[in-house]
Design an enzyme around this catalytic site. Structure first.
Site, PDB file in Angstrom:
ATOM      1  N   ASP A  11       0.873  -1.171   0.000  1.00  0.00           N
ATOM      2  CA  ASP A  11       0.000   0.000   0.000  1.00  0.00           C
ATOM      3  C   ASP A  11       0.910   1.221   0.000  1.00  0.00           C
ATOM      4  O   ASP A  11       1.711   1.412   0.923  1.00  0.00           O
ATOM      5  CB  ASP A  11      -0.887   0.022   1.246  1.00  0.00           C
ATOM      6  CG  ASP A  11      -1.945  -1.062   1.212  1.00  0.00           C
ATOM      7  OD1 ASP A  11      -2.270  -1.548   0.113  1.00  0.00           O
ATOM      8  OD2 ASP A  11      -2.442  -1.437   2.293  1.00  0.00           O
ATOM      9  N   ASP A 130     -13.609  -3.781  -1.782  1.00  0.00           N
ATOM     10  CA  ASP A 130     -13.406  -3.511  -0.363  1.00  0.00           C
ATOM     11  C   ASP A 130     -14.770  -3.659   0.303  1.00  0.00           C
ATOM     12  O   ASP A 130     -15.638  -2.793   0.161  1.00  0.00           O
ATOM     13  CB  ASP A 130     -12.850  -2.102  -0.144  1.00  0.00           C
ATOM     14  CG  ASP A 130     -11.465  -1.929  -0.758  1.00  0.00           C
ATOM     15  OD1 ASP A 130     -10.766  -2.941  -0.920  1.00  0.00           O
ATOM     16  OD2 ASP A 130     -11.102  -0.786  -1.085  1.00  0.00           O
TER      17      ASP A 130
END
Length: 279
Positions: A11, A130
């Site tokens: 990330d 998500d």
């Protein structure tokens, strides 16, 4: 039987690898290129590179970082964050990545997935989902224009008070959408996605293990590969996601970034438990 994959995830924010809990309270985890080289040497099956604030900040992904990463590693590289157009995908593929991951843009325009698959092939189009467990009073941001189309209306949430379900989020977890994550995964497959990158928002960064029920439900709903993500705290969690969650690949971040476990240790553990992996 196809070998299960172990995938570290980078990330990236402001050119640095970060890790947090449910996408917030981020802390530094190093340089992305250095991390990528490290995992390549360790024998990771693939690498996922997510520019986690690109969509929220309305900017393109950091192509120079992607190119440097691709130049120095030999494992497959999936890149996501800030992809808005087919030209963005073309630029990323030219920069050296093997697959692209789309989330926010797919929600804004589901048929972007079909256009991307037609242009570049389903094998390189990953749809990131998500997902978060929702209750009756969950607040949503509904600003999509396609929700009334008959061919897509089926993915909207209904009767959530009577059953366990998950909605999807966009913009790095900042916006909740009134979209059923399970039905969405199936629709993305129908529109040409070649893989689903499934992250549990409830478990992300928690180290409590994957949301097995979520992972299993979606893995049993689609026929394309599912990557389990969100919540790994130990090697047993990887095993649970692959075996009980029926995922095709296990993605993890902090346990690898902070050297709690190595890729080799993870694969040897899984092999000892009867899971087919590439050593």
């Amino acid at each position: 039987m196809l070998a299960k994959r172990i995938i570290p995830c980078l990330d990236v924010k402001d050119g640095r690898v970060v890790k947090g809990v449910s996408f917030v309270n981020l802390r530094d985890a190093g340089d992305p290129v250095e991390n990528a080289i490290f995992y390549d040497k360790q024998g990771a099956d693939e690498l996922v590179f997510l520019d986690i604030t690109a969509s929220h900040e309305k900017r393109k992904i950091i192509l120079d970082v992607v190119e440097k990463t691709a130049n120095d590693v030999f494992m497959p590289l999936t890149v996501g964050g800030g992809i808005k157009t087919l030209d963005d995908i073309r630029e990323l593929l030219k920069s050296g990545c093997d697959k692209v991951s789309v989330n926010t843009t797919a929600v804004k325009d589901p048929f972007f997935v079909s256009r991307a698959a037609e242009r570049f092939g389903s094998q390189c189009i990953v749809v990131a989902i998500d997902a978060k467990r929702v209750i009756k009073d969950t607040s949503y941001t509904d600003d999509e224009t396609w929700v009334s189309k008959p061919s897509l209306k089926e993915v909207l949430l209904e009767n959530i008070k009577d059953r366990l379900t998950w909605a999807i989020s966009t913009h790095g977890g900042r916006k909740m959408k009134r979209i059923d994550a399970v039905k969405w995964a199936k629709k993305m497959e129908e529109l040409g996605a070649g893989e689903i990158l499934l992250t549990s928002m409830d478990r992300d960064g928690s180290k409590d293990g994957y949301d097995i029920e979520l992972t299993k439900t979606i893995a049993e709903t689609v026929s394309i590969p599912v990557i389990a993500s969100g919540g790994v705290g130990n090697l047993e969690h990887l095993y649970e996601g692959l075996v009980y969650g029926k995922a095709d690949a296990a993605l993890a971040a902090s346990i690898f970034h902070y050297r709690e476990y190595t890729i080799k240790e993870a694969k040897e553990y899984l092999k000892s438990k009867g899971v087919t992996v590439r050593l």
